[in-house]
Design an enzyme around this catalytic site. Structure first.
Site, PDB file in Angstrom:
ATOM      1  CE1 TYR A 193      57.853 -36.079 -35.481  1.00 34.68           C
ATOM      2  CE2 TYR A 193      55.955 -34.658 -35.096  1.00 34.68           C
ATOM      3  CZ  TYR A 193      56.485 -35.864 -35.514  1.00 34.68           C
ATOM      4  OH  TYR A 193      55.650 -36.855 -35.969  1.00 34.68           O
ATOM      5  CE1 TYR A 223      54.679 -37.814 -39.667  1.00 30.34           C
ATOM      6  CE2 TYR A 223      54.343 -36.053 -41.255  1.00 30.34           C
ATOM      7  CZ  TYR A 223      54.103 -36.597 -40.012  1.00 30.34           C
ATOM      8  OH  TYR A 223      53.302 -35.938 -39.112  1.00 30.34           O
ATOM      9  NE  ARG A 224      55.869 -32.785 -38.041  1.00 30.29           N
ATOM     10  CZ  ARG A 224      54.628 -32.396 -37.780  1.00 30.29           C
ATOM     11  NH1 ARG A 224      53.610 -33.151 -38.142  1.00 30.29           N
ATOM     12  NH2 ARG A 224      54.375 -31.253 -37.172  1.00 30.29           N
TER      13      ARG A 224
END
Lengths: 480, 480
Positions: free
Chosen positions: A79, A429-430
């Site tokens: 991420y 969710y992320r």
């Protein structure tokens, strides 16, 4: 940021705790971006060693109006790693705050600082009858993972829900203890969720409202018996039935952990990994139920391996690494998988929409992501984390980071997928650093009520906008 | 508040939805206070029937600077009932918003409005393979109870933790949907906790930051077998061992619900109620484990009664009411107990400190509360709710509400107990209206960091201070 202000920071933390040399800073860029791109990098790295030093950094940032970007270990690789959202931020690395402050064997919890890795916590609890939940890579921060809503594979695998009690340095430099920690001398700070009045713990996760400096983590007691289970089905179209057979076993707690679902290796069907834990007689009964349940799927096979709880570290040494992960034994094998797939400089982005746990919806979501991912030229190799009522459909987009065209294609695919999935009702969710704004845009119910709410909190708690501006799409007033 | 402003409110909601007659308002005082005392009562009661009407009330309150005090059903009897903290508040009763908006049988959840009582939810889920958790009185609001951190007796008995997804009217009149509800068209609003970015659900519990107008509630699937268990021990000093035997059974999920511990009736020892739920083979194995575990306490007895999950409503009709409560069947028997103890006009205050779940600490906490309560002239009859790592030591101070001296003695005792318990490290999880400030005072770590944090949020979210001023000790700027 002036040389004088950096010197001031160095005086506060010690010169070895402030990095400014270009070769040091380069380690804090997005490790899975193309090296030739002009990505945002920090202007300096501050490594406070204590709560007071974190407060000193925060006060310094307010005084000089310098944006900070906080990471615990900075291992959020898929991420964006440790890279800041805003160019010129001072990166606050909490790696030096690496103490396990308490392990309570009776109540099965630990109190840790943000620099504590899953490897470290494991070393502190092993042999003491306690298992800590962890994700597939053991080098990440226990606190950082929970704050990012991360998941693991013991029954305590919902890491955010199994955090209990925080200490937080606010943007003002004040220190807050949440839950029962607000009562001086409380012995239930890590034992009881929620104190008196509203609970703010959720506010400090996936956010830029504070810097978490301590967190409680619930552990599980080492079970008498642990059985690692693997269900494989022969056909792609088995997914719907597989999910509908699995769901009741999760809802009634026959299966207590969060299964991992994915395409079977070398076959068109699916594989499902989960585990049973507990007293031998109970686990035996559960295994019988599980076996009967999955037998309704033609051709499905259930492979199990039983371990004595106190002997897993030895006995699972040469087993599937997942047998160790489900028993709280950390590893680094998953990093090798990326290299096997994309070479020594392999990298990935994780694309992670959430769906409800019905067979029909799971099949629809998988088909949708598969077609989009393949249309963009990537292999579809999801790892789906399953909860009793939802699934997190995590699809890695894997590439060679030295191949600019491949990297660009992955980022382009991600950007295209977010709105397509949102239109179908699936939110992430992320999100990767670059797409935090894009993803926040999709959570726009009530004409962006959530964004306005978060901005109002941001402005109230961090008037100078120094803490991680842009994180999760939340910007301070001066940067909106 | 002028007659003109009341007329305006009546025009907005309909005149039958605004009460101002003295005999109507009297019903909204603290039912367990002495009737002759000049307690705070509302100036009017507004009963909005929809989210838009709640927004209209909020806008009206902002315009006229009138404090509101929101209750769902107003059945929080042991903590002040529906009575407002501030004299002259307009009470917002959400009883008319009583729709069960969704029951999802597959995913085991419901979406309810705040006027839905446990009785109502039971009627909606019965016969559909789902059990809802509930406290001992079925007339309370499902939403209101969760918002106050209430507890029940199925495995989903931590009601705050089993809420999933909220809709909230903010003080500005804006409407916020939390978690996955912020994504339009999401099908996982009630299925998956936490959306993208910080989670605000905890902020709206025990707080005055918004008015919750919808909430998701996780239900449990009806088990094949349900076994109600009662352990009784002969001696007062058994407590320490009893707790230490119980804790591992909770931590390893052998016992999945939240046991209720209290003094045995008519004997010096203790009684412990809990239940087992699931497939018959698993429950049988668990019952064997439980039976062996408690047999180490000399003289302890385990009484069990097994039910088929689909026949409890019939078969438990004449059993101990607790057998029904643990199976999600609501009742009102607990109200009778108060009358049996203190007459037709019996009342009580609940005094509720939290401790860690160790035998030593449980014994210390019980001894401390017992001595203090008895020193103030009350019987010690706690109901202790047990979680895997903590206990909520709820002690009712029971009195005849028509006897001014008795009522005064109960309030005086409460006021004396709060600081004594806090000094020993025990904070209350919930507090009576009159003592919210006193209890908030005890959560003063870091020179009242929590209070300052809550006040900052209050001022940002509710600049005119209209929402439930004083709730949980949080006051708007104008009233501090």
């Amino acid at each position: 940021m002036t040389p004088a202000s950096v010197a001031e920071l160095s005086r506060a933390l010690g010169s070895s705790a402030v990095l400014t040399a270009e070769e040091d800073l380069r380690e804090y860029r997005d490790p899975y971006s193309y090296a030739g791109w002009d990505d945002a990098t920090p202007a300096a790295v501050a490594m406070p060693g204590s709560v007071d030093e974190v407060r000193a950094v925060v006060r310094w940032a307010n005084e000089h109006r310098v944006p900070l970007w906080t990471v615990s270990q900075g291992r959020n690789l898929a991420y964006g790693g440790p890279a800041p959202r805003v160019r010129g931020s001072v990166l606050v690395s909490l790696r030096r705050m690496d103490r396990v402050l308490d392990v309570n064997e009776e109540l099965a919890y630990a109190l840790v600082e943000p620099g504590v890795r899953f490897f470290d916590l494991y070393e502190h609890v092993r042999g003491r009858g306690l298992w800590a939940s962890l994700p597939v890579l053991g080098w990440g921060s226990v606190v950082g993972n929970a704050l990012e809503h991360g998941w693991g594979y013991t029954p305590n695998g919902d890491h955010a829900s199994n955090a209990c009690g925080m200490e937080v340095v606010l943007a003002t430099g004040e220190v807050l203890r949440t839950g029962m920690g607000a009562l001086p001398g409380s012995r239930s700070w890590q034992a009881h969720k929620r104190g008196f009045g509203p609970s703010s713990d959720g506010l400090f996760m996936q956010s830029n409202f504070g810097i978490v400096t301590k967190m409680g983590v619930w552990l599980m007691p080492q079970p008498e018996r642990y059985v690692a289970c693997l269900v494989t089905t022969p056909r792609q179209e088995d997914l719907e039935t597989l999910v509908d057979v699995l769901r009741p076993l999760l809802l009634d707690r026959t299966i207590p952990n969060h299964p991992l679902l994915g395409p079977a290796i070398g076959a068109p069907g699916w594989s499902l990994r989960f585990a049973l834990y507990g007293r031998a007689s109970v686990v035996d009964a559960q295994q019988e139920i599980v076996s009967t349940a999955f037998s309704v799927i033609p051709g499905a096979e259930l492979a199990t391996r039983a371990y004595a709880g106190d002997a897993v570290a030895e006995d699972a040494r040469d087993a599937d690494p997942f047998h160790r992960f489900q028993a709280g034994i950390p590893g680094m094998e998953a990093l090798e998988v990326v290299k096997m797939r994309a070479g020594e400089h392999g990298g990935l982005l994780d694309f992670s929409p959430v769906g409800a746990l019905s067979g029909r919806e799971a099949a629809q979501l998988c088909d949708l992501v598969r077609s989009l991912v393949e249309r963009h030229g990537f292999d579809y190799t999801p790892g789906v984390i399953v909860t009793p009522r939802s699934l997190l459909h995590i699809t890695p987009l894997v590439f060679d980071t030295t191949d600019e065209e491949q990297v660009r294609r992955a980022f382009d695919a991600y950007e295209a997928l977010v709105p397509e999935l949102a239109r179908a009702g699936y939110g992430l969710y992320r999100a990767h650093l670059r797409f935090m704004d894009l993803v926040a845009d999709t959570y726009d119910w009530g004409d962006h009520a959530q964004r306005r709410f978060n901005q109002r909190l941001k402005d109230a708690l961090d008037p100078n906008g120094i803490l991680s501006p842009g994180k999760q799409g939340i910007w301070p007033r001066s940067m909106r």
